[in-house]
Design a protein around this motif. Structure first.
Motif, short mmCIF file in Angstrom:
data_model
loop_
_atom_site.label_atom_id
_atom_site.label_comp_id
_atom_site.label_asym_id
_atom_site.label_seq_id
_atom_site.Cartn_x
_atom_site.Cartn_y
_atom_site.Cartn_z
N MET A 231 0.83 -1.19 0.00
CA MET A 231 0.00 0.00 0.00
C MET A 231 0.87 1.25 0.00
SD MET A 231 -3.08 -1.06 2.54
CE MET A 231 -4.60 -1.73 1.86
N PRO B 82 -2.55 1.31 5.95
CA PRO B 82 -1.13 1.08 5.65
C PRO B 82 -0.20 1.40 6.82
CG PRO B 82 -2.04 2.88 4.31
CD PRO B 82 -3.19 2.18 4.97
N ILE B 83 -0.51 2.43 7.59
CA ILE B 83 0.39 2.81 8.69
C ILE B 83 0.38 1.73 9.77
CG2 ILE B 83 0.83 4.53 10.48
CD1 ILE B 83 -0.63 6.53 8.62
N LEU C 47 2.12 -1.44 8.54
CA LEU C 47 3.59 -1.38 8.53
C LEU C 47 4.17 -1.49 9.93
CD1 LEU C 47 4.36 1.30 5.82
CD2 LEU C 47 5.18 -1.06 5.88
#
Lengths: 225, 406
Positions: B318, B399-400, B403
């Motif tokens: 992403m 996405p954050i 990750l």
């Protein structure tokens, strides 16, 4: 016109009944071709700021003009496209795909760019690996590479899309000092080649390396805005 | 992203985890293989029963004497003596919907040739019409004639089993066998008919003129029969109706009286047998489908684990520009690739195990193209159905957060 123009940006997370406010009104302008270090203690909001700059996240309020275009209200698909075209990300923990060759790791962002065929993808990935000096490790998997080499693969992956900005979050945090020097030298090279480099770090030595230092504390910029 | 790119991506991801991918496939492989094998075997059994029933002769109508009773006491099925050879004559003469009709008188006796003896499973007295009714031709020699019947000649026609047992490789034609110590000349050998629907060897048979069997073997002056076999032209139901009416009239039965005979067509038996085997096939298919669903749940389980395990990978994809849709399609494609590949392997396994099982059980395996097509479509559907939820979960990751996942 600055490449990145942030005006009065706040970010609020709602965690149950508690509101966490990592950014309490940040204004910042970065010109194309600058080399910037964003420094702050952990919890200062520097990662949140980087996420907003990199279009991974949206500000709760305030405006963000990227290349003159307001992206503070962009939807998820628009932001995905912006990340693909404008930014190259480098992470502290490399985030390479395991059991995947260096070349394929570097090709990855181009998979998500329409109209790039496999031949062009390979050509550009080879060029990016050449820029980081890893042409002799194309078929190696991440587990077969040293930390410094892995981070160089990650930088090649960030470069392969010809981004305007390289965003690096603690890029040398997991490396020994020799590799750290190599990686910082590589960033200097990229900066010299005209790419905007934004480093996020809590390490003052690395901060001193950059052309411009922005200090952030408790969600506010205290120096370098 | 183009379909091809997504496909390549999915295949690469799957190859990165070969053992897991193979184990995930196993459920679908077993499911598809068992559906195909079960349906093939079920349909094969059905075809075999059908063939055996057809071997009785097409459009056959069977008539048995009913139960005789006296003073409310029944003597049981077949005890009535009112069904006669004359009835067969009348049916042949008067009923247009019947093509041919033959009487059957059963006997049981030892037969001898040279130093060997044998007791045939079936010894029947009949008429030359038997050939037409049972659709059963003479392979060597000829059948006995109406003249043989009229003069009660001691002649016979034998089945393959008896020819092989008593004569081996010699020709039985014009040889003399002894039935109840009386000499019978063998006129012909019948075609091979195989095993009947009841599991009887139909070729273990001796046929002689009914007159000879009745008078010479049984010493009886009556002409009652054990069975009449009629063959209808097309409309067996009409033939049954007409034969019933004729026989009731000939036997002088009042309207309220029960018939003193039973009449049944092969079609009715065939329908019953077909229905039975269809139900069996359906049951087998349902059981096999359950294993397919279990296999599908296996895929979903592994895909969910895979999504959690690859959270960082999803986050990274992403970050470098994958949209939710790209992630959704990638994971969906992985699930479909697993189930379709497994479906293909399952098909090969199902077809080959159907062959093996049919070889061992000596059943024909009817591997039908539709069952293969349905199984394949089903395996695709399983992939889409059970892959969608994990893929959707993957595509909705932040996405954050992704990750940051450890």
């Amino acid at each position: 016109m600055p490449l990145i123009a942030i005006e009065g940006v706040t970010k609020v997370y709602h965690l149950g009944e508690v509101d966490i406010v990592p950014l309490k009104g940040v204004s910042l302008a970065i010109e194309a071709g600058e080399s910037v270090a964003i420094m702050g203690a952990s919890g200062s909001g520097k990662t949140t700021l980087m996420n907003i700059i990199g279009c991974m996240d949206r500000p709760t309020s305030g405006t963000y003009l990227l290349d003159g275009r307001d992206v503070s209200k962009a939807g998820p698909d628009d932001r995905a496209a912006l990340r693909n075209r404008k930014f190259g990300f480098v992470f502290q923990s490399f985030n390479l795909l395991a059991r995947t060759s260096a070349l394929e790791n570097v090709e990855l962002p181009l998979l998500y760019r329409p109209g790039v065929g496999s031949a062009e993808r390979r050509r550009r990935a080879l060029a990016a690996l050449d820029r980081v000096g890893l042409t002799d490790r194309l078929g190696h998997h991440p587990s077969q590479l040293s930390g410094g080499q892995q981070q160089r693969v990650a930088i090649a992956r960030a470069l392969v899309t010809d981004p305007a900005v390289i965003l690096a979050d603690e890029p040398t945090g997991n490396l020994d000092s020799a590799s750290e020097k190599e990686i910082l030298a590589l960033f200097s090279q990229l900066h010299a080649a005209g790419i905007t480099v934004i480093l996020v770090t809590h390490n003052p030595d690395i901060g001193a390396h950059a052309g411009r230092l922005i200090r952030i504390r408790d969600g506010r910029i205290v120096e370098g805005a | 992203m183009s379909f091809w790119k997504i496909f390549v991506l999915a295949i690469r991801s799957l190859l990165r985890n070969k053992v897991r991918t193979a184990l995930t496939m196993l459920g679908i492989v077993i499911g598809i293989a068992s559906v195909i094998a079960m349906v093939a075997i079920g349909q094969g059994a059905s075809t075999m029963v059908q063939d055996q029933i057809n071997s009785m002769g097409r459009n056959i109508v069977m008539i048995w004497p009913g139960a005789a009773s006296s003073g409310g006491f029944s003597y049981g099925g077949g005890s009535s003596t009112t069904l006669t050879v004359e009835d067969a004559e009348a049916i042949r003469r008067e009923i247009g919907s019947v093509r041919a009709v033959a009487p059957v008188i059963r006997a049981r006796s030892q037969i001898m040739y040279g130093g060997q003896n044998w007791v045939p499973q079936s010894m029947m007295g009949t008429s030359p019409a038997f050939v037409d009714v049972r659709d059963w031709n003479v392979r060597d020699g000829s059948f006995f004639t109406e003249a043989d019947v009229a003069s009660a000649n001691k002649v016979c026609v034998i089945g393959q089993t008896i020819a092989e047992t008593l004569f081996g490789s010699d020709s039985p034609l014009q040889k003399t066998i002894r039935i109840k110590n009386m000499p019978f000349t063998v006129l012909g050998v019948l075609d091979r008919k195989g095993t009947s629907a009841m599991g009887q060897d139909q070729d273990d048979v001796v046929l002689a003129p009914w007159t000879t069997v009745k008078k010479t073997l049984q010493g009886s002056a009556f002409s009652n029969v054990d069975q009449l076999l009629a063959s209808a032209h097309e409309d067996t139901a009409r033939a049954v109706e007409e034969v019933t009416a004729l026989l009731r009239q000939r036997h002088r039965l009042g309207e309220r009286e029960d018939s003193d005979f039973r009449i049944l067509t092969m079609n009715e038996m065939a329908n019953t047998a077909t229905q039975t085997s269809q139900v069996m096939t359906l049951l087998l298919a349902i059981i096999a489908s359950i294993s397919l669903v279990v296999g599908g749940i296996g895929i979903m389980n592994i895909m969910l684990v895979s999504v959690v395990e690859r959270t960082r990978e999803i986050g990274l994809r992403m970050a470098v520009g994958a949209r939710g849709r790209d992630i959704l399609l990638q994971f969906l494609m992985e699930a479909i690739a697993i189930s379709v590949t497994a479906g293909g392997i399952g098909m090969a396994l199902g077809v080959s195990s159907a062959w093996v099982i049919s070889g061992v059980l000596k059943w024909p395996a009817a591997i039908s193209a539709p069952s293969i097509a349905i199984a394949f479509a089903f395996s695709c559907a399983v992939g889409v159905f059970f892959g969608f939820y994990p893929a959707l979960r993957a595509s909705r990751l932040d996405p954050i957060e992704a990750l940051r996942h450890e």
